[in-house]
Motif scaffolding. Structure first.
Motif, mmCIF file in Angstrom:
data_model
loop_
_atom_site.group_PDB
_atom_site.id
_atom_site.type_symbol
_atom_site.label_atom_id
_atom_site.label_comp_id
_atom_site.label_asym_id
_atom_site.label_seq_id
_atom_site.Cartn_x
_atom_site.Cartn_y
_atom_site.Cartn_z
ATOM 1 N N ALA A 163 -33.113 -24.725 55.927
ATOM 2 C CA ALA A 163 -34.088 -25.309 55.004
ATOM 3 C C ALA A 163 -33.386 -25.880 53.773
ATOM 4 C CB ALA A 163 -35.120 -24.261 54.597
ATOM 5 N N ASP A 164 -32.414 -25.137 53.223
ATOM 6 C CA ASP A 164 -31.666 -25.626 52.059
ATOM 7 C C ASP A 164 -30.931 -26.916 52.387
ATOM 8 O OD1 ASP A 164 -32.511 -23.463 50.575
ATOM 9 O OD2 ASP A 164 -30.694 -22.272 50.943
ATOM 10 N N TYR A 165 -30.297 -26.932 53.546
ATOM 11 C CA TYR A 165 -29.541 -28.120 53.963
ATOM 12 C C TYR A 165 -30.461 -29.328 54.145
ATOM 13 C CZ TYR A 165 -27.071 -31.302 57.092
ATOM 14 O OH TYR A 165 -26.529 -32.421 57.677
ATOM 15 N N LEU A 166 -31.579 -29.137 54.837
ATOM 16 C CA LEU A 166 -32.504 -30.240 55.090
ATOM 17 C C LEU A 166 -33.109 -30.773 53.788
ATOM 18 C CD1 LEU A 166 -34.277 -28.751 58.230
ATOM 19 C CD2 LEU A 166 -32.764 -30.735 58.212
ATOM 20 N N GLU A 167 -33.430 -29.872 52.866
ATOM 21 C CA GLU A 167 -33.971 -30.311 51.580
ATOM 22 C C GLU A 167 -32.934 -31.097 50.785
ATOM 23 O OE1 GLU A 167 -35.267 -26.636 49.949
ATOM 24 O OE2 GLU A 167 -37.128 -26.564 51.133
ATOM 25 N N LYS A 168 -31.683 -30.666 50.847
ATOM 26 C CA LYS A 168 -30.614 -31.397 50.156
ATOM 27 C C LYS A 168 -30.436 -32.781 50.763
ATOM 28 C CE LYS A 168 -27.113 -31.822 47.336
ATOM 29 N NZ LYS A 168 -27.279 -31.851 45.866
ATOM 30 N N GLN A 169 -30.480 -32.867 52.089
ATOM 31 C CA GLN A 169 -30.354 -34.160 52.741
ATOM 32 C C GLN A 169 -31.511 -35.084 52.364
ATOM 33 O OE1 GLN A 169 -27.168 -34.042 53.514
ATOM 34 N NE2 GLN A 169 -27.463 -34.975 55.507
ATOM 35 N N ASN A 170 -32.720 -34.543 52.286
ATOM 36 C CA ASN A 170 -33.871 -35.348 51.878
ATOM 37 C C ASN A 170 -33.729 -35.824 50.437
ATOM 38 O OD1 ASN A 170 -35.100 -35.180 54.342
ATOM 39 N ND2 ASN A 170 -36.648 -33.691 53.750
ATOM 40 N N THR A 171 -33.130 -34.987 49.579
ATOM 41 C CA THR A 171 -32.903 -35.379 48.191
ATOM 42 C C THR A 171 -31.939 -36.563 48.120
ATOM 43 O OG1 THR A 171 -33.246 -33.107 47.430
ATOM 44 C CG2 THR A 171 -32.083 -34.587 45.945
ATOM 45 N N VAL A 172 -30.891 -36.513 48.940
ATOM 46 C CA VAL A 172 -29.926 -37.618 48.969
ATOM 47 C C VAL A 172 -30.590 -38.889 49.490
ATOM 48 C CG1 VAL A 172 -27.769 -38.441 49.978
ATOM 49 C CG2 VAL A 172 -27.966 -36.067 49.211
ATOM 50 N N SER A 207 -18.724 -42.977 49.375
ATOM 51 C CA SER A 207 -19.067 -41.689 48.771
ATOM 52 C C SER A 207 -20.220 -41.024 49.511
ATOM 53 C CB SER A 207 -19.442 -41.878 47.297
ATOM 54 O OG SER A 207 -18.375 -42.437 46.580
ATOM 55 N N LEU A 208 -21.208 -41.835 49.896
ATOM 56 C CA LEU A 208 -22.358 -41.293 50.626
ATOM 57 C C LEU A 208 -21.923 -40.756 51.987
ATOM 58 C CD1 LEU A 208 -25.433 -40.885 50.843
ATOM 59 C CD2 LEU A 208 -25.577 -43.205 51.766
ATOM 60 N N TYR A 209 -21.080 -41.497 52.708
ATOM 61 C CA TYR A 209 -20.630 -41.080 54.033
ATOM 62 C C TYR A 209 -19.793 -39.791 53.953
ATOM 63 C CZ TYR A 209 -21.967 -45.808 55.477
ATOM 64 O OH TYR A 209 -22.654 -46.971 55.731
ATOM 65 N N TYR A 210 -18.862 -39.731 52.999
ATOM 66 C CA TYR A 210 -18.011 -38.555 52.873
ATOM 67 C C TYR A 210 -18.852 -37.320 52.528
ATOM 68 C CZ TYR A 210 -14.390 -42.172 52.430
ATOM 69 O OH TYR A 210 -13.589 -43.263 52.618
ATOM 70 N N SER A 211 -19.853 -37.507 51.663
ATOM 71 C CA SER A 211 -20.718 -36.393 51.283
ATOM 72 C C SER A 211 -21.502 -35.871 52.475
ATOM 73 C CB SER A 211 -21.675 -36.843 50.171
ATOM 74 O OG SER A 211 -22.668 -35.885 49.953
ATOM 75 N N ARG A 212 -22.062 -36.777 53.272
ATOM 76 C CA ARG A 212 -22.831 -36.366 54.451
ATOM 77 C C ARG A 212 -21.973 -35.560 55.414
ATOM 78 N NH1 ARG A 212 -25.817 -42.049 56.077
ATOM 79 N NH2 ARG A 212 -27.573 -41.960 54.609
ATOM 80 N N TYR A 239 -18.650 -35.658 45.911
ATOM 81 C CA TYR A 239 -18.969 -37.017 46.370
ATOM 82 C C TYR A 239 -20.437 -37.367 46.119
ATOM 83 C CZ TYR A 239 -14.394 -37.738 48.446
ATOM 84 O OH TYR A 239 -13.039 -37.919 48.620
ATOM 85 N N ASP A 240 -21.306 -36.364 46.097
ATOM 86 C CA ASP A 240 -22.698 -36.612 45.699
ATOM 87 C C ASP A 240 -22.769 -37.137 44.263
ATOM 88 O OD1 ASP A 240 -24.180 -36.144 47.935
ATOM 89 O OD2 ASP A 240 -24.618 -34.049 47.484
ATOM 90 N N GLU A 241 -22.032 -36.460 43.366
ATOM 91 C CA GLU A 241 -22.011 -36.892 41.968
ATOM 92 C C GLU A 241 -21.360 -38.268 41.827
ATOM 93 O OE1 GLU A 241 -20.063 -33.849 39.770
ATOM 94 O OE2 GLU A 241 -21.565 -32.308 40.226
ATOM 95 N N GLU A 242 -20.305 -38.489 42.606
ATOM 96 C CA GLU A 242 -19.640 -39.791 42.568
ATOM 97 C C GLU A 242 -20.569 -40.897 43.063
ATOM 98 O OE1 GLU A 242 -15.876 -41.776 44.840
ATOM 99 O OE2 GLU A 242 -15.566 -39.794 43.949
#
Length: 391
Positions: free
Chosen positions: A147-156, A257-262, A345-348
């Motif tokens: 759930a934490d992971y999916l919510e983080k992905q939705n935030t991104v 940055s988005l790809y590396y973060s994912r 990488y999210d912050e970047e």
């Protein structure tokens, strides 16, 4: 009534199969048994995600139902009762899915196998994580992590969409305003000049020409824009690898940055959930969204299977990323290192998006100023000529 497809064995050992109508999975299994068939597989036909321009998948469903299920299990509610309670919370296709999963589990199937019948709704990494949780007896904790992971992905994802909304609105408004000017306003102004017998400046002739195109052939422009958009989307799909490689070379490094973060977040999540490295690499490669990097990760999977370290196997990733993985491998804390990389990488990504937006606005204003200056000059120059003639 829903239609179910079944396979099974008759009393004489012959394999058989077919379809049957039933109110639910349990009813379907009972009806198959009354026909003298011992079912080995029964699944509902036609439960699929309905995607489209006006029908969007509810992205809150999976993280929401995952967190609710984890809370129920952590509170001591049996799995079947928890699934029954969840099915009462939802409507439509989501309720049908949960009812079928509950019926499958009631019939003796493991939860991860019941989820596997609905691969359109539950991705591969999700099913593997649930399987890992069932084997280790930590299903509720695994579901919390999911759930934490999916919510983080939705935030991104929401951050990416919000970053795209402002430029799209600005561009759309600019196109509408310019189309209105060239179609309705400018023709009335330049009619004064076109009726005169005097020679007009070249810039004014160009303005009249463009205005006439908008007035007489607006339908060609609209149809051409739609056709060009459709052809571009088709070409991008056909040449996906080429465009994905091109995205990695874009200045500013926003997409990188988005790809590396994912990749880092998904791999860290899967490894932390107990999945083997090879399976985690294969599953995380599909979460990147770039086929060039996906191919690099799959190649790294092959090299790791041959005995190489992960940091020495990855290609196409920046040196800092590789160094973080190397340090994590040496210290036995690769999941933590990957999670730190994902956060960085999210912050970047956020910083680069803000910089791109701050550069986009003055760029668009400059473009509009050039177009406006062109229109003003095209209107004013003939006026000066008329004044000279009057004098």
């Amino acid at each position: 009534m829903p239609i179910f497809q079944y396979k099974g064995l008759r009393a004489d050992g012959r394999e058989t199969g077919g379809t049957i109508e039933a109110s639910g999975l349990g009813d379907a299994i009972a009806r198959v048994k009354t026909e003298g068939v011992f079912p080995s597989e029964v699944r509902e036909v036609g439960i699929k995600l309905k995607r489209g321009f006006f029908r969007r998948v509810d992205e809150t469903f999976l993280p929401g139902v995952t967190r609710q299920l984890s809370m129920l299990l952590a509170s001591g509610v049996p799995l079947i009762e928890a699934l029954s309670s969840l099915s009462a919370e939802y409507r439509g296709v989501y309720r049908s899915i949960l009812v079928n999963i509950k019926d499958r589990v009631s019939g003796g199937a493991a939860l991860h196998r019941a989820l596997g019948d609905f691969g359109d709704f539950f991705p591969g990494f999700y099913i593997n994580m649930v399987h890992s949780g069932e084997q280790s007896g930590t299903l509720s904790r695994v579901l919390v992590k999911l759930a934490d992971y999916l919510e983080k992905q939705n935030t991104v994802k929401a951050r990416v969409r919000s970053a795209m909304v402002y430029p799209l609105i600005m561009i759309s408004v600019s196109i509408v305003v310019l189309s209105f000017l060239f179609t309705f306003v400018i023709p009335k102004i330049v009619k004064i000049f076109s009726d005169t017998k005097s020679a007009l400046p070249f810039i004014t002739v160009m303005l009249i020409f463009i205005s006439n195109i908008f007035v007489k052939y607006w339908w060609v422009l609209a149809g051409g824009a739609v056709a060009a958009y459709a052809l571009l989307i088709k070409y991008i799909k056909e040449q996906r690898l080429f465009f994905d490689r091109l995205l990695l070379r874009l200045p500013g490094g926003i997409m990188q940055s988005l790809y590396y973060s994912r990749f880092a977040r998904t791999l860290a999540f899967l490894l932390d959930g107990g999945l083997p490295m090879l399976k985690a690499l294969r599953l995380s490669s599909g979460s990147i969204g770039n086929r060039a990097l996906e191919a690099s990760v799959l190649k790294a999977e092959e090299m790791v299977a041959e005995g190489h370290s992960l940091h020495a196997s990855l290609e196409g990733f920046p040196p800092v990323f590789i160094q973080l993985i190397s340090t994590g491998e040496k210290g036995g804390m690769i999941s933590e290192a990957l999670m730190r990389a994902a956060d960085a990488y999210d912050e970047e990504f956020s910083r680069r998006v803000n910089r791109a937006l701050s550069a986009f606005e003055p760029g668009l204003i400059l473009l509009m100023a050039i177009v406006t200056g062109f229109i003003v000059l095209a209107v004013i120059l003939p006026m000066f000529q008329l004044n000279q003639l009057v004098k």
